[in-house]
Design an enzyme around this catalytic site. Structure first.
Site, PDB file in Angstrom:
ATOM      1  N   LYS A  85     -16.986  22.316 -34.492  1.00  0.00           N
ATOM      2  CA  LYS A  85     -18.357  22.812 -34.380  1.00  0.00           C
ATOM      3  C   LYS A  85     -18.671  23.616 -35.634  1.00  0.00           C
ATOM      4  O   LYS A  85     -17.946  24.553 -35.977  1.00  0.00           O
ATOM      5  CB  LYS A  85     -18.441  23.710 -33.153  1.00  0.00           C
ATOM      6  CG  LYS A  85     -19.673  23.517 -32.334  1.00  0.00           C
ATOM      7  CD  LYS A  85     -19.513  24.331 -31.075  1.00  0.00           C
ATOM      8  CE  LYS A  85     -20.769  24.351 -30.279  1.00  0.00           C
ATOM      9  NZ  LYS A  85     -20.668  25.303 -29.182  1.00  0.00           N
TER      10      LYS A  85
HETATM   11  C1  E4P Z   1     -23.209  25.125 -26.970  1.00  0.00           C
HETATM   12  O1  E4P Z   1     -22.474  24.393 -27.566  1.00  0.00           O
HETATM   13  C2  E4P Z   1     -23.115  26.590 -26.917  1.00  0.00           C
HETATM   14  O2  E4P Z   1     -21.760  26.921 -26.687  1.00  0.00           O
HETATM   15  C3  E4P Z   1     -23.890  27.220 -25.779  1.00  0.00           C
HETATM   16  O3  E4P Z   1     -24.613  26.260 -25.055  1.00  0.00           O
HETATM   17  C4  E4P Z   1     -24.665  28.428 -26.160  1.00  0.00           C
HETATM   18  O4  E4P Z   1     -25.362  28.896 -25.041  1.00  0.00           O
HETATM   19  P1  E4P Z   1     -25.967  30.365 -24.907  1.00  0.00           P
HETATM   20  O5  E4P Z   1     -27.293  30.404 -25.606  1.00  0.00           O
HETATM   21  O6  E4P Z   1     -26.114  30.576 -23.431  1.00  0.00           O
HETATM   22  O7  E4P Z   1     -24.966  31.301 -25.537  1.00  0.00           O
END
Ligand code: E4P
Length: 225
Positions: A85
């Site tokens: 990522k």
């Molecule tokens: C996605 O890959 C992220 O880990 C996640 O959905 C972030 O979500 P949040 O805005 O609730 O932290």
């Protein structure tokens, strides 16, 4: 069919969600990882082994392209099902582009995407996945689902087939409903939302009524061996 990924770094949640037979991948992020007590690399290995055969997104912590590339190479050496990522930005794009070259071809998920242009650039650089954060857009008064809808439309009109859209930052079951209808390839869902998705008040009332009707009239009849 839209795929459901779990958005979690918690081993118990992962094991439980896997046992339902509904998840096809996992996303983590540094905030989720920081809530767990295990050392980072051990946790990554345990998660990847539980998720055997399914993609697991693990995020880099570096901020320069060179360091991201180094970190990505290290991450993929920990398990064979890791997708790296990478946060959106110029360094992120450079890293994705480099990781996508030659024989190496490390799969990248470009994260923290909040606009169509960012998604387009991520796809051009060679991202395997792009993650629009819909809840965080809603939080500032924008329409996160509308962005996913536009991305789906653009990707289909422009025949962008190598990059899959992961609707992320999902806050409630309605988000999942809407991104599925919009045509997102994947919705990554926190465990709390996954549990909510199984429920409906009419299902609970229905089960209760069926059981009480049976108990009130045919209680004595044995149907189980
Ligand atoms: C996605 O890959 C992220 O880990 C996640 O959905 C972030 O979500 P949040 O805005 O609730 O932290």
């Amino acid at each position: 069919m839209v795929q459901i990924f779990l958005d979690s770094a918690n081993l118990q949640e992962i094991e439980e969600a896997l046992s339902w037979g509904v998840i096809s991948g996992l996303t983590t992020n540094p905030s989720l990882m920081s809530r767990e007590s295990e050392p980072f690399e051990l946790l990554v290995k345990k998660i990847c082994s539980l998720m055997d055969g399914y993609p697991v997104s693990v995020e880099v912590l570096s901020t320069s392209a060179d360091e991201m590339v180094r970190e990505a190479r290290h991450l993929v050496s920990l398990a064979s099902n890791i997708t790296v990522k990478i946060p959106m930005g110029i360094d992120g794009l450079k890293a994705v582009y480099r990781l996508n070259q030659g024989k190496e071809k490390i799969l990248c998920n470009v994260t923290l995407v909040f606009s169509l242009n960012q998604a387009l650039l991520a796809a051009r650089a060679g991202a395997a996945y792009v993650s629009p954060f819909i809840g965080r857009l809603d939080d500032i008064g924008w329409d996160g689902v509308a962005l996913v809808r536009e991305m789906v439309e653009l990707f289909s009109r422009q025949r962008i087939v190598g990059t899959r859209i992961i609707a992320a930052s999902i806050r409630h079951p309605r988000h999942v409903h809407e991104v599925a209808v919009a045509g997102a390839h994947i919705a990554t869902v926190p465990f709390s939302v996954l549990k909510q998705m199984t429920r409906h008040p009419l299902t609970d009332i229905g089960v209760e009524r069926f059981l009480s009707d049976w108990a009130n009239t045919r209680r004595e009849e044995k149907i189980a061996p």
